[in-house]
Design an enzyme around this catalytic site. Structure first.
Site, short mmCIF file in Angstrom:
data_model
loop_
_atom_site.label_atom_id
_atom_site.label_comp_id
_atom_site.label_asym_id
_atom_site.label_seq_id
_atom_site.Cartn_x
_atom_site.Cartn_y
_atom_site.Cartn_z
N GLU A 64 -8.90 -5.77 4.17
CA GLU A 64 -8.72 -5.27 2.90
C GLU A 64 -7.43 -6.09 2.39
O GLU A 64 -7.48 -6.66 1.29
CB GLU A 64 -8.39 -4.02 2.79
CG GLU A 64 -9.85 -3.13 3.17
CD GLU A 64 -9.43 -1.80 3.63
OE1 GLU A 64 -9.14 -1.47 4.80
OE2 GLU A 64 -9.82 -0.98 2.87
N ASN A 121 1.07 -1.08 -0.11
CA ASN A 121 -0.01 0.00 -0.13
C ASN A 121 0.97 1.32 -0.12
O ASN A 121 1.45 1.58 0.96
CB ASN A 121 -0.98 0.13 1.33
CG ASN A 121 -1.94 1.00 1.16
OD1 ASN A 121 -1.87 2.18 0.38
ND2 ASN A 121 -2.80 1.11 2.32
N ARG A 128 -2.53 -2.00 -3.47
CA ARG A 128 -3.95 -1.40 -3.15
C ARG A 128 -3.81 -0.26 -4.00
O ARG A 128 -2.99 0.70 -3.72
CB ARG A 128 -3.92 -1.02 -1.54
CG ARG A 128 -5.15 -0.54 -1.17
CD ARG A 128 -5.48 0.20 0.07
NE ARG A 128 -6.66 0.71 0.24
CZ ARG A 128 -6.97 1.73 1.14
NH1 ARG A 128 -6.10 2.12 1.86
NH2 ARG A 128 -8.11 2.37 0.99
N ARG A 170 -13.12 15.17 7.91
CA ARG A 170 -14.08 15.45 6.68
C ARG A 170 -15.48 15.92 6.88
O ARG A 170 -15.93 15.25 7.67
CB ARG A 170 -13.87 14.29 5.61
CG ARG A 170 -12.42 14.19 5.06
CD ARG A 170 -12.43 12.94 4.22
NE ARG A 170 -11.18 11.92 4.75
CZ ARG A 170 -11.28 10.84 4.15
NH1 ARG A 170 -12.20 10.27 3.07
NH2 ARG A 170 -10.20 10.08 4.54
N HIS A 217 -13.26 2.75 -0.30
CA HIS A 217 -13.30 1.67 0.70
C HIS A 217 -13.94 0.32 0.07
O HIS A 217 -14.40 -0.41 0.67
CB HIS A 217 -14.00 1.64 2.05
CG HIS A 217 -13.65 2.89 2.87
ND1 HIS A 217 -14.65 3.98 2.99
CD2 HIS A 217 -12.34 3.32 3.05
CE1 HIS A 217 -13.88 4.95 3.92
NE2 HIS A 217 -12.41 4.60 3.95
#
Ligand code: ADP
Length: 403
Positions: free
Chosen positions: A387, A7, A90, A240, A179
């Site tokens: 993941e 990643n 990823r 956010r 996601h």
């Protein structure tokens, strides 16, 4: 098969070495401060963690160092690089071009470069990570597993923003969703638990972390998701704002004299829990402590979250004409019992009856746990996301297909 999952960020490279025959993580770690120094933290289950500062001038050097560490007689878990059969990357944004996990070739790299326009920072970092791995491990198959891919099944009425058609086409503006690898993993686990054919299932998956998103998964496919063109859309997150009245954006820009970049940064870094709590924290743990001391701003931040989750559950139940299961995952979803409790409150109309004791008792040991009462029409589960395992499994599947 031993698969290295990578990643890549702009100055970091997280890695996990999987044995896909049993899903075991043989080693994992992170290379940090790439290009501005360099450091590695390397963890092997059952051994002491190893950290060292090593000069890493780019991602290729970082990859070489992590591979040397994996093969080192003292720190390593494999004898040589030959044992790594493939690398899985990823990828945050596949744009309009990459809609499923795919083996890297020149054409795929060109398509990924096409995403630089809509996701410049992530895509640039991924490209550095991929090139680094190709250079440090020449000839190894490299597979991209894309976070937007699982959402590519959405129908046009879910992914189209009410903007002029030519503008959307020109700039590839649409809901992409993020996601996806996590939503795919936890909905897949939930389908196994439900024990019905995937086509007959209706599931809502709540990935709640620093960044959060909720998806409606009908018949094993996403029909809607809360994040949009970017991971800023949706509901309140750590820092956010999620969806707000779009007219607030030019209003604040004008009042505060902000450039588009500054406004974008503001909405990503200064809002959400952090903003509503008056700058206290973007982290739920800190907000939880503040709430216990009577801080009403911290309480409002969490109340906004649980209220917005309930609204999504209502909307997505309507969109799917029913609901079999509700799944919580990621940092908040797996650990914050009070947020799960409040998000499921007063939802008996939807057939959701939480077992508060089971909910409180989930000090997870990495298990999938049912937290609804037997009479609950909707099964509520906590499913720890994985993941990286999904990326390793996709990589194995694609590389096996080459043989
Ligand atoms: P990211 O989106 O960065 O991967 P995470 O999934 O780790 O984030 O989620 C971060 C959020 O989850 C934070 O608000 C944090 O408070 C909460 N969280 C993570 N781990 C725990 C834990 N063990 N106990 C309580 N809260 C946690």
């Amino acid at each position: 098969m031993k698969v290295l999952v990578v990643n890549a960020g702009s100055s970091s490279l997280k890695y996990q070495l999987f044995d896909t025959s049993n899903g075991d993580v043989l080693a994992k770690g992170i290379c940090e401060r790439i290009g501005i120094g360099g450091a590695i933290t390397h963890k092997v289950p059952g051994r002491e963690n190893y950290s060292a500062e090593i000069e890493m001038k780019n991602h290729t050097v970082a990859t070489r160092i992590l591979v040397e560490t994996l093969c080192s007689p003292t720190l390593g878990v494999i004898k040589s690089m030959d044992e790594i059969e493939a690398v899985g990357h990823r990828i945050v944004h596949g744009g309009a071009y990459l809609k499923e996990s795919v083996l890297v070739d020149d054409d795929v790299l060109e398509k990924l470069k096409g995403c630089l326009d809509i996701a410049p920072l992530h895509t640039a970092a991924h490209l550095m990570g991929i090139h680094g791995c190709i250079e440090a491990m020449p000839g190894k198959p490299q597979v991209l597993v894309i976070d937007t891919a699982f959402h590519s099944t959405m129908p046009p009425e879910a992914y189209t923003y009410p903007l002029p058609k030519d503008m959307c086409e020109k700039y590839h503006i649409r809901r992409y969703g993020f996601h996806g690898t996590s939503h795919r993993y936890v909905s897949g686990e939930m389908i196994k638990i439900l024990g019905k054919p995937a086509e007959a299932t209706k599931i809502i998956t709540c990935h709640l972390g620093n960044g959060s998103s909720i998806s409606a998964v009908k018949g094993g496919e996403v029909i809607d998701t809360s994040m949009g063109f970017t991971p800023l859309d949706g509901f309140i997150m750590g820092s956010r704002c999620g969806s707000i009245d779009p007219a607030i954006v030019p209003f604040i820009m004008e009042k505060e004299g902000m450039t588009p970049d500054e406004m974008n940064n503001f909405m990503n870094k200064n809002c959400g829990f952090l903003g509503v709590s008056g700058g206290l924290s973007s982290d739920c743990r800190n907000l939880g402590e503040a709430i216990a001391e009577g801080n009403s701003d911290a309480k409002l931040a969490i109340d906004i979250l649980t209220y917005q989750i309930r609204k999504y559950i209502g909307a997505y139940s309507a969109a799917m004409n029913g609901l079999d299961a509700l799944v919580f995952t990621a940092g908040i979803g797996e650990n914050r019992t009070e947020i799960r409790r409040d998000a499921c409150q007063n939802m008996d109309f939807f057939g959701i009856v939480l077992d508060e004791e089971k909910n409180e008792a989930t000090k997870l040991q990495g298990d999938n746990v049912c937290i609804s009462k037997p009479e609950s029409k909707v099964k509520v589960y906590v499913i720890p996301t994985n993941e990286e395992l999904m990326i390793a499994q996709d990589t194995e599947r694609i590389v096996q297909g080459l043989k």
